[in-house]
Structure formats: structure tokens, C-alpha cells
Design a protein around this motif. Structure first.
Motif, PDB file in Angstrom:
ATOM      1  N   PRO A 170      12.600 -33.763  16.935  1.00 30.90           N
ATOM      2  CA  PRO A 170      13.205 -33.048  18.064  1.00 30.90           C
ATOM      3  C   PRO A 170      14.691 -32.770  17.890  1.00 30.90           C
ATOM      4  CG  PRO A 170      11.730 -34.763  18.857  1.00 30.90           C
ATOM      5  CD  PRO A 170      11.872 -34.967  17.373  1.00 30.90           C
ATOM      6  N   GLU A 171      15.444 -33.742  17.374  1.00 28.77           N
ATOM      7  CA  GLU A 171      16.882 -33.520  17.203  1.00 28.77           C
ATOM      8  C   GLU A 171      17.153 -32.394  16.208  1.00 28.77           C
ATOM      9  OE1 GLU A 171      15.360 -36.429  16.776  1.00 28.77           O
ATOM     10  OE2 GLU A 171      16.331 -38.009  17.977  1.00 28.77           O
ATOM     11  N   ALA A 172      16.406 -32.402  15.100  1.00 24.63           N
ATOM     12  CA  ALA A 172      16.569 -31.347  14.103  1.00 24.63           C
ATOM     13  C   ALA A 172      16.120 -30.003  14.662  1.00 24.63           C
ATOM     14  CB  ALA A 172      15.781 -31.686  12.837  1.00 24.63           C
ATOM     15  N   LEU A 173      15.098 -30.007  15.503  1.00 21.78           N
ATOM     16  CA  LEU A 173      14.634 -28.767  16.112  1.00 21.78           C
ATOM     17  C   LEU A 173      15.733 -28.146  16.957  1.00 21.78           C
ATOM     18  CD1 LEU A 173      12.378 -26.752  16.828  1.00 21.78           C
ATOM     19  CD2 LEU A 173      11.716 -28.310  18.678  1.00 21.78           C
ATOM     20  N   TRP A 174      16.394 -28.946  17.761  1.00 20.17           N
ATOM     21  CA  TRP A 174      17.501 -28.435  18.578  1.00 20.17           C
ATOM     22  C   TRP A 174      18.584 -27.828  17.694  1.00 20.17           C
ATOM     23  CZ3 TRP A 174      18.961 -27.257  23.387  1.00 20.17           C
ATOM     24  CH2 TRP A 174      20.338 -27.084  23.635  1.00 20.17           C
TER      25      TRP A 174
ATOM     26  N   ALA B 168      17.420 -22.118  26.780  1.00 25.34           N
ATOM     27  CA  ALA B 168      18.441 -21.380  27.530  1.00 25.34           C
ATOM     28  C   ALA B 168      19.022 -22.262  28.632  1.00 25.34           C
ATOM     29  CB  ALA B 168      17.829 -20.118  28.129  1.00 25.34           C
ATOM     30  N   ASP B 169      20.333 -22.259  28.724  1.00 27.98           N
ATOM     31  CA  ASP B 169      21.044 -23.015  29.763  1.00 27.98           C
ATOM     32  C   ASP B 169      20.740 -24.512  29.713  1.00 27.98           C
ATOM     33  OD1 ASP B 169      22.244 -20.691  30.803  1.00 27.98           O
ATOM     34  OD2 ASP B 169      20.453 -20.257  31.997  1.00 27.98           O
ATOM     35  N   ALA B 170      20.368 -25.004  28.550  1.00 27.84           N
ATOM     36  CA  ALA B 170      20.078 -26.437  28.410  1.00 27.84           C
ATOM     37  C   ALA B 170      21.082 -27.060  27.453  1.00 27.84           C
ATOM     38  CB  ALA B 170      18.661 -26.651  27.896  1.00 27.84           C
ATOM     39  N   SER B 171      21.407 -28.304  27.707  1.00 31.52           N
ATOM     40  CA  SER B 171      22.217 -29.060  26.754  1.00 31.52           C
ATOM     41  C   SER B 171      21.287 -29.775  25.782  1.00 31.52           C
ATOM     42  CB  SER B 171      23.079 -30.089  27.488  1.00 31.52           C
ATOM     43  OG  SER B 171      22.253 -31.098  28.050  1.00 31.52           O
ATOM     44  N   ARG B 172      21.873 -30.311  24.747  1.00 30.15           N
ATOM     45  CA  ARG B 172      21.067 -31.073  23.786  1.00 30.15           C
ATOM     46  C   ARG B 172      20.388 -32.251  24.470  1.00 30.15           C
ATOM     47  NH1 ARG B 172      21.782 -35.298  19.932  1.00 30.15           N
ATOM     48  NH2 ARG B 172      20.813 -34.859  17.900  1.00 30.15           N
ATOM     49  N   ASP B 173      21.121 -32.949  25.336  1.00 26.61           N
ATOM     50  CA  ASP B 173      20.547 -34.089  26.048  1.00 26.61           C
ATOM     51  C   ASP B 173      19.411 -33.652  26.961  1.00 26.61           C
ATOM     52  OD1 ASP B 173      22.235 -35.856  24.798  1.00 26.61           O
ATOM     53  OD2 ASP B 173      23.680 -35.939  26.446  1.00 26.61           O
ATOM     54  N   ASP B 174      19.574 -32.501  27.634  1.00 24.11           N
ATOM     55  CA  ASP B 174      18.504 -31.989  28.495  1.00 24.11           C
ATOM     56  C   ASP B 174      17.241 -31.742  27.676  1.00 24.11           C
ATOM     57  OD1 ASP B 174      20.181 -31.987  30.698  1.00 24.11           O
ATOM     58  OD2 ASP B 174      20.761 -29.882  30.426  1.00 24.11           O
TER      59      ASP B 174
ATOM     60  N   LEU C 103      16.346 -32.980  24.688  1.00 24.27           N
ATOM     61  CA  LEU C 103      15.737 -34.189  24.136  1.00 24.27           C
ATOM     62  C   LEU C 103      15.093 -35.048  25.212  1.00 24.27           C
ATOM     63  CD1 LEU C 103      18.373 -35.222  21.442  1.00 24.27           C
ATOM     64  CD2 LEU C 103      16.210 -34.015  21.114  1.00 24.27           C
ATOM     65  N   SER C 104      15.630 -35.002  26.422  1.00 21.95           N
ATOM     66  CA  SER C 104      15.048 -35.809  27.489  1.00 21.95           C
ATOM     67  C   SER C 104      13.648 -35.340  27.852  1.00 21.95           C
ATOM     68  CB  SER C 104      15.938 -35.765  28.738  1.00 21.95           C
ATOM     69  OG  SER C 104      15.921 -34.474  29.333  1.00 21.95           O
ATOM     70  N   ARG C 105      13.326 -34.105  27.536  1.00 20.07           N
ATOM     71  CA  ARG C 105      11.982 -33.583  27.807  1.00 20.07           C
ATOM     72  C   ARG C 105      10.988 -33.968  26.720  1.00 20.07           C
ATOM     73  NH1 ARG C 105      12.459 -27.351  29.658  1.00 20.07           N
ATOM     74  NH2 ARG C 105      10.307 -27.818  30.286  1.00 20.07           N
ATOM     75  N   LEU C 106      11.508 -34.357  25.559  1.00 27.31           N
ATOM     76  CA  LEU C 106      10.634 -34.630  24.428  1.00 27.31           C
ATOM     77  C   LEU C 106      10.621 -36.079  23.977  1.00 27.31           C
ATOM     78  CD1 LEU C 106      11.504 -31.532  22.210  1.00 27.31           C
ATOM     79  CD2 LEU C 106       9.513 -31.824  23.686  1.00 27.31           C
ATOM     80  N   LEU C 107      11.653 -36.806  24.290  1.00 23.82           N
ATOM     81  CA  LEU C 107      11.776 -38.192  23.796  1.00 23.82           C
ATOM     82  C   LEU C 107      11.831 -39.175  24.955  1.00 23.82           C
ATOM     83  CD1 LEU C 107      14.568 -37.714  21.087  1.00 23.82           C
ATOM     84  CD2 LEU C 107      12.128 -37.979  20.676  1.00 23.82           C
TER      85      LEU C 107
END
Length: 201
Positions: free
Chosen positions: A138-142, A183-189, A191-195
Motif C-alpha cells: 500500500p505505501e508503495a502504491l501511494w 483525490a483530496d486524500a493524504s497519504r495517511d487517509d 493508508l488508513s483505508r487499507l492498513l
């Protein structure tokens, strides 16, 4: 230059053929074994020589016989990593494609840029998150989407490996503004949906 998109209704999968008509050289991007007869017919009709098979990613372990069937195309594959000797470029007659490492959906995803067209597999499907319940990285995907896809010129066309809701093609501007996951999401937003919260960075 000759361009052909082949959509498979059964799995909503999309494959692509690019060819330089002067040299007669062609590449296939993300062909499926079920589509090989059609692609062979196209190649024969236009007297094209298949130079490369390009794969943005693969799930061959989930599809028995897929890899062996692609071997029958008798063309070398580029997948998982960028061959050092190629310098990140695939020569196709008078044209070239750029190979870009875009990990995330799977560990070793690749994308291919030709002129204003970016073939990104399942890295970024139109109006949806990648085509699997949980991306491998997920982090690499972002990072791949925000730093490599979204930094392309806004008019760049995006071609994925799956098409849903009749959407096959988008562009960078649209996905930067409207993609439901980015769109309109931060990295933390994101990752919080996936992790799970304890592993989110």
C-alpha cells in the motif's frame, strides 16, 4: 503507428497492441491467454512481428496455464523488473516506450509510457482502487500513483487492465481530481483505508 485495444467481457480485462507499421514490429501489453488467437490473427493480418510481450503485473499462480500459454507467442517478456541493458526504453521501429517501475498493486509492477498514453495495469483503475482486495504494498502504491502517475502532464491518457462501468480510459487530470481513493486524500487517509491502524505509517 497502429494501436488496438482488446476488451474481454468475461473478466472485464483489457489488453493492448502497439505496432510500428513501417518496421512491422509490435508489442503486446498485458495479453491474456484467452486472447492469443485474436492477437495472432491481428498480427498475421497486418504482417507484424511480435517483438516483446509487456506485462504490467501478473497473477499467474491464480490462473493455471497462463504463463505457459503466453510462451506460445514466442516473444521475450518484460515483467517484474526493468532490464538493465535496455536503459528503461523499449525500441519499436521508429518509436519507443518508456518503462517505469510502479510497485504497489503487486511488488514489482511496471508501467509503460508511449507518447501521451500511460499503460498502468491495475495500479490505477478508473473510479476504483486496484483490482484486488488488498494491494501488496500500500505505501508503495501511494507513492507510485502520486509521484509517478499524477506528475505526468494532465492530458496524459491512462489505460488500465480492467474496465468497469463502461470506463476504459481516463486522464491524469481527471484522476487527480476525482479518483475516490486518491483525490483530496493524504497519504495517511489512504493508508488508513487499507492498513490496520497499528501498521499505518
Amino acid at each position: 503507428m497502429y494501436f488496438r485495444m482488446l476488451f474481454n467481457e468475461a473478466g472485464c480485462t483489457t489488453s493492448y497492441l502497439l505496432a510500428d507499421m513501417q518496421s512491422g514490429e509490435a508489442v503486446l501489453i498485458d495479453p491474456r491467454s484467452t486472447d492469443i488467437p485474436v492477437f495472432n490473427a491481428i498480427l498475421n493480418e497486418h504482417r507484424l512481428r511480435l517483438k516483446w510481450v509487456l506485462r504490467t503485473h501478473e497473477h499467474d499462480l491464480l490462473i493455471p496455464g497462463e504463463s505457459e500459454a503466453l510462451d506460445a507467442l514466442n516473444a521475450p517478456r518484460i515483467q517484474h523488473q526493468i532490464p538493465e541493458y535496455m536503459g528503461g526504453r523499449i525500441l519499436l521501429g521508429n518509436e519507443h516506450l518508456q518503462i517505469i517501475a510502479t510497485p504497489g498493486h503487486t511488488e514489482n509492477c511496471l508501467s509503460f509510457l508511449w507518447q501521451d498514453r500511460f499503460f498502468c495495469g491495475d495500479l490505477l483503475n478508473v473510479d476504483a482502487c486496484p483490482y484486488q482486495p488488498r494491494p501488496a504494498l500500500p505505501e508503495a502504491l501511494w507513492d507510485s500513483v502520486t509521484r509517478k502517475v499524477f506528475t505526468l502532464p494532465v492530458e496524459t491518457l491512462l489505460f488500465s487492465s480492467h474496465a468497469y462501468q463502461a470506463r476504459s480510459v481516463s486522464n491524469v487530470l481527471e484522476q487527480r481530481r476525482w479518483h475516490p481513493w486518491f483525490a483530496d486524500a493524504s497519504r495517511d487517509d489512504f493508508l488508513s483505508r487499507l492498513l490496520p491502524p497499528s501498521t499505518s505509517l
